[in-house]
Design an enzyme around this catalytic site. Sequence first.
Site, PDB file in Angstrom:
ATOM      1  CG  ASP A 232      16.146  -1.289  11.901  1.00 57.96           C
ATOM      2  OD1 ASP A 232      16.883  -0.584  12.617  1.00 57.96           O
ATOM      3  OD2 ASP A 232      16.337  -1.431  10.675  1.00 57.96           O
TER       4      ASP A 232
ATOM      5  CB  ILE B 277       2.298   5.310   3.595  1.00 59.31           C
ATOM      6  CG1 ILE B 277       2.119   3.815   3.928  1.00 59.31           C
ATOM      7  CG2 ILE B 277       1.906   6.204   4.768  1.00 59.31           C
ATOM      8  CD1 ILE B 277       0.716   3.383   4.268  1.00 59.31           C
TER       9      ILE B 277
ATOM     10  CD  GLU C  42      -2.236   1.058   3.022  1.00 57.19           C
ATOM     11  OE1 GLU C  42      -2.964   1.966   3.365  1.00 57.19           O
ATOM     12  OE2 GLU C  42      -1.937   0.096   3.761  1.00 57.19           O
TER      13      GLU C  42
HETATM   14  P1  ADP Z   1      14.864   0.094   2.043  1.00 52.62           P
HETATM   15  O1  ADP Z   1      14.230  -1.255   2.187  1.00 52.62           O
HETATM   16  O2  ADP Z   1      15.793   0.166   0.890  1.00 52.62           O
HETATM   17  O3  ADP Z   1      15.484   0.596   3.340  1.00 52.62           O
HETATM   18  P2  ADP Z   1      12.661   1.846   2.611  1.00 52.62           P
HETATM   19  O4  ADP Z   1      11.668   0.917   3.176  1.00 52.62           O
HETATM   20  O5  ADP Z   1      13.420   2.693   3.591  1.00 52.62           O
HETATM   21  O6  ADP Z   1      13.681   1.094   1.675  1.00 52.62           O
HETATM   22  O7  ADP Z   1      11.909   2.751   1.567  1.00 52.62           O
HETATM   23  C1  ADP Z   1      12.535   3.812   0.869  1.00 52.62           C
HETATM   24  C2  ADP Z   1      11.751   5.118   1.051  1.00 52.62           C
HETATM   25  O8  ADP Z   1      10.438   4.934   0.535  1.00 52.62           O
HETATM   26  C3  ADP Z   1      11.587   5.487   2.529  1.00 52.62           C
HETATM   27  O9  ADP Z   1      12.511   6.458   2.893  1.00 52.62           O
HETATM   28  C4  ADP Z   1      10.184   5.986   2.636  1.00 52.62           C
HETATM   29  O10 ADP Z   1      10.162   7.392   2.649  1.00 52.62           O
HETATM   30  C5  ADP Z   1       9.473   5.498   1.399  1.00 52.62           C
HETATM   31  N1  ADP Z   1       8.461   4.463   1.699  1.00 52.62           N
HETATM   32  C6  ADP Z   1       8.668   3.263   2.301  1.00 52.62           C
HETATM   33  N2  ADP Z   1       7.543   2.538   2.349  1.00 52.62           N
HETATM   34  C7  ADP Z   1       6.588   3.308   1.766  1.00 52.62           C
HETATM   35  C8  ADP Z   1       5.187   3.128   1.494  1.00 52.62           C
HETATM   36  N3  ADP Z   1       4.557   1.991   1.822  1.00 52.62           N
HETATM   37  N4  ADP Z   1       4.519   4.118   0.896  1.00 52.62           N
HETATM   38  C9  ADP Z   1       5.155   5.270   0.546  1.00 52.62           C
HETATM   39  N5  ADP Z   1       6.456   5.505   0.745  1.00 52.62           N
HETATM   40  C10 ADP Z   1       7.170   4.536   1.356  1.00 52.62           C
END
Ligand code: ADP
Length: 285
Positions: free
Chosen positions: A194, A93, A91
């Site tokens: 984390d 966000i 989803e």
């Molecule tokens: P990684 O697994 O490489 O650490 P992240 O989970 O940190 O990646 O995701 C990268 C960026 O995408 C994050 O800094 C966040 O701002 C954005 N993000 C992560 N999940 C979502 C989501 N479900 N919806 C919108 N943006 C997201």
Amino acid sequence: MSGLPLQELSEQVGTHIKKVQPVSGGDINQAYRLETPDGKLFLKANTFPEGKSMLASEQRGLQEIQKSGCILSPKVIWRGTINDYSFLLLEFIEEREKVGNFWENFARELDCLHSNSRDAHGFDSDNYIGTLNQINNPDPSWVSFFRDQRLRVQIKMGLDKGLINSEEAKRFEKLLNSLQDILPETTPALLHGDLWAGNFLSAGENAVLIDPACYYGSPEIDLAMAKLFGGFSNSFFDSYGEMSPRPPGLSERISIYQLYYLLVHLNLFGRSYWSQIKRIIDRYQ
Ligand code: ADP
């Protein structure tokens, strides 16, 4: 443009991907915002060998958090592999400014997450902290779980990588041998695992947890990580403490729990984390 197998992905997911935009900020996976007729989606993609298992762990953690019904986290739409790619589709966000009682709500919802318990510390599968393996064998003792499956594993990794020398490892032993006098046994609590400031998004009045490294352990682990690199308001910690008063000696335990994350950073990013580690273990010589 992205090189992603978009046609196959559209077919697998059963939607039409109209537009793909890279999202910055991730340090492990490639991240994209997808536009579909049903709305926006968030796609994580990677092509490295451990990538599939890492995304499976992330899915498992998000599902555990959602099962608790305590705090928001993105719903998993689809996970799978196509060609060399592993994907996790979530989803999307929409980030909003933090408003109202954001920090108090976050503290209450995290406390609720921590109220989910099990018979033993650990989890039903191993997972990852960053790109490092995190073992989660069930152990009814929190002290031996944290000592053997968290600190010892990272110290050994540091030795193997040449980031810690044998003299320094010996200094750790003194601390490890006195852990049972410092850490109380606790009820296993569901942890994000984390919880740094990059691993939650703001949906306005509520936090949305992303990128979990879930297991059951002491709730103070999440507090320790939240305090380590900043980005959490004091009212978050105050509210948590009022709802769930901690036994005396919290700040000493927080330092010990932060050692785990500092060792993880040492093993991922190098010796620059050593001085912080040394400052903590010097207290126990
Ligand atoms: P990684 O697994 O490489 O650490 P992240 O989970 O940190 O990646 O995701 C990268 C960026 O995408 C994050 O800094 C966040 O701002 C954005 N993000 C992560 N999940 C979502 C989501 N479900 N919806 C919108 N943006 C997201």
